[in-house]
Design a protein around this motif. Structure first.
Motif, mmCIF file in Angstrom:
data_model
loop_
_atom_site.group_PDB
_atom_site.id
_atom_site.type_symbol
_atom_site.label_atom_id
_atom_site.label_comp_id
_atom_site.label_asym_id
_atom_site.label_seq_id
_atom_site.Cartn_x
_atom_site.Cartn_y
_atom_site.Cartn_z
ATOM 1 N N ASN A 86 0.795 -1.106 -0.030
ATOM 2 C CA ASN A 86 0.041 0.046 0.132
ATOM 3 C C ASN A 86 1.066 1.157 0.066
ATOM 4 O O ASN A 86 0.693 2.044 -0.821
ATOM 5 C CB ASN A 86 -0.977 0.148 1.081
ATOM 6 C CG ASN A 86 -1.991 1.045 1.233
ATOM 7 O OD1 ASN A 86 -2.656 1.363 0.298
ATOM 8 N ND2 ASN A 86 -1.977 1.868 2.333
ATOM 9 N N GLU A 87 1.990 1.262 0.673
ATOM 10 C CA GLU A 87 2.682 2.439 1.094
ATOM 11 C C GLU A 87 3.597 2.584 -0.298
ATOM 12 O O GLU A 87 3.753 3.801 -0.779
ATOM 13 C CB GLU A 87 3.806 2.377 1.930
ATOM 14 C CG GLU A 87 3.027 2.228 3.253
ATOM 15 C CD GLU A 87 3.974 2.226 4.505
ATOM 16 O OE1 GLU A 87 5.359 2.020 4.308
ATOM 17 O OE2 GLU A 87 3.668 2.053 5.760
ATOM 18 N N GLN A 88 3.992 1.509 -0.998
ATOM 19 C CA GLN A 88 4.897 1.452 -2.196
ATOM 20 C C GLN A 88 3.863 1.990 -3.400
ATOM 21 O O GLN A 88 4.118 2.855 -4.081
ATOM 22 C CB GLN A 88 5.404 0.243 -2.898
ATOM 23 C CG GLN A 88 6.465 0.016 -1.644
ATOM 24 C CD GLN A 88 6.915 -1.595 -1.978
ATOM 25 O OE1 GLN A 88 6.019 -2.400 -2.584
ATOM 26 N NE2 GLN A 88 8.147 -1.822 -1.490
ATOM 27 N N GLU A 125 -3.084 2.274 -8.499
ATOM 28 C CA GLU A 125 -2.930 1.962 -7.256
ATOM 29 C C GLU A 125 -3.793 1.271 -6.422
ATOM 30 O O GLU A 125 -3.614 0.280 -5.543
ATOM 31 C CB GLU A 125 -2.900 3.413 -6.332
ATOM 32 C CG GLU A 125 -2.554 3.561 -5.235
ATOM 33 C CD GLU A 125 -3.000 4.763 -4.319
ATOM 34 O OE1 GLU A 125 -2.667 4.810 -3.268
ATOM 35 O OE2 GLU A 125 -3.087 5.829 -4.905
ATOM 36 N N ASP A 126 -5.126 1.395 -6.512
ATOM 37 C CA ASP A 126 -6.279 0.817 -5.937
ATOM 38 C C ASP A 126 -6.184 -0.681 -6.342
ATOM 39 O O ASP A 126 -6.502 -1.672 -5.397
ATOM 40 C CB ASP A 126 -7.540 1.118 -6.190
ATOM 41 C CG ASP A 126 -7.996 2.505 -5.597
ATOM 42 O OD1 ASP A 126 -7.103 3.012 -5.062
ATOM 43 O OD2 ASP A 126 -8.643 3.369 -6.474
ATOM 44 N N ALA A 127 -5.778 -1.136 -7.722
ATOM 45 C CA ALA A 127 -5.575 -2.396 -7.979
ATOM 46 C C ALA A 127 -4.392 -3.265 -7.158
ATOM 47 O O ALA A 127 -4.593 -4.302 -6.755
ATOM 48 C CB ALA A 127 -5.460 -2.674 -9.284
ATOM 49 N N MET A 128 -3.428 -2.515 -6.989
ATOM 50 C CA MET A 128 -2.372 -3.119 -6.350
ATOM 51 C C MET A 128 -2.608 -3.240 -4.638
ATOM 52 O O MET A 128 -2.352 -4.243 -4.192
ATOM 53 C CB MET A 128 -1.115 -2.152 -6.561
ATOM 54 C CG MET A 128 -0.377 -2.147 -7.726
ATOM 55 S SD MET A 128 1.104 -0.875 -7.588
ATOM 56 C CE MET A 128 2.177 -1.584 -6.665
ATOM 57 N N THR A 129 -3.440 -2.352 -4.032
ATOM 58 C CA THR A 129 -3.838 -2.395 -2.842
ATOM 59 C C THR A 129 -4.734 -3.527 -2.554
ATOM 60 O O THR A 129 -4.593 -4.492 -1.623
ATOM 61 C CB THR A 129 -4.255 -1.030 -2.452
ATOM 62 O OG1 THR A 129 -3.284 -0.273 -2.500
ATOM 63 C CG2 THR A 129 -4.750 -1.293 -0.892
ATOM 64 N N ASP A 130 -5.691 -3.687 -3.530
ATOM 65 C CA ASP A 130 -6.789 -4.566 -3.323
ATOM 66 C C ASP A 130 -6.073 -5.991 -3.656
ATOM 67 O O ASP A 130 -6.511 -6.967 -2.984
ATOM 68 C CB ASP A 130 -7.857 -4.544 -4.530
ATOM 69 C CG ASP A 130 -8.549 -3.410 -4.278
ATOM 70 O OD1 ASP A 130 -8.750 -2.646 -3.074
ATOM 71 O OD2 ASP A 130 -9.420 -2.944 -5.232
#
Length: 87
Positions: free
Chosen positions: A42-44, A59-64
């Protein structure tokens, strides 16, 4: 949807305390590890989006995806606890 780091950590801590009594050792360990990994991702992702390297949707896809992986790790730990011999 963006969460700041403090909100995410506080929510995770509160949730962990609420369910710790009914979770097994493996489930707790896997959950903690998964949450830590998801926080790093999430931070990255947030830093990459802030730098203009990726879009907000990416970003949302990576976090999800990281959160899904954390959930899978917790489920794996739960399965390990369920198949462990009783002491």
């Amino acid at each position: 949807m963006k969460f700041n780091k403090l909100t995410l950590v506080a929510s995770a801590a509160a949730l962990s305390l609420g369910v710790a009594a009914c979770d097994g050792a493996n489930e707790n360990a896997m959950e903690d590890a998964g949450e830590q990994q998801a926080e790093v991702v999430n931070e990255q992702a947030e830093a990459m989006e802030d730098a203009g390297q990726i879009t907000d949707a990416q970003e949302d896809a990576m976090t999800d995806a990281a959160e899904d992986q954390a959930d899978a790790m917790e489920e794996q730990g739960e399965a390990m606890d369920e198949t462990a011999p009783a002491e």
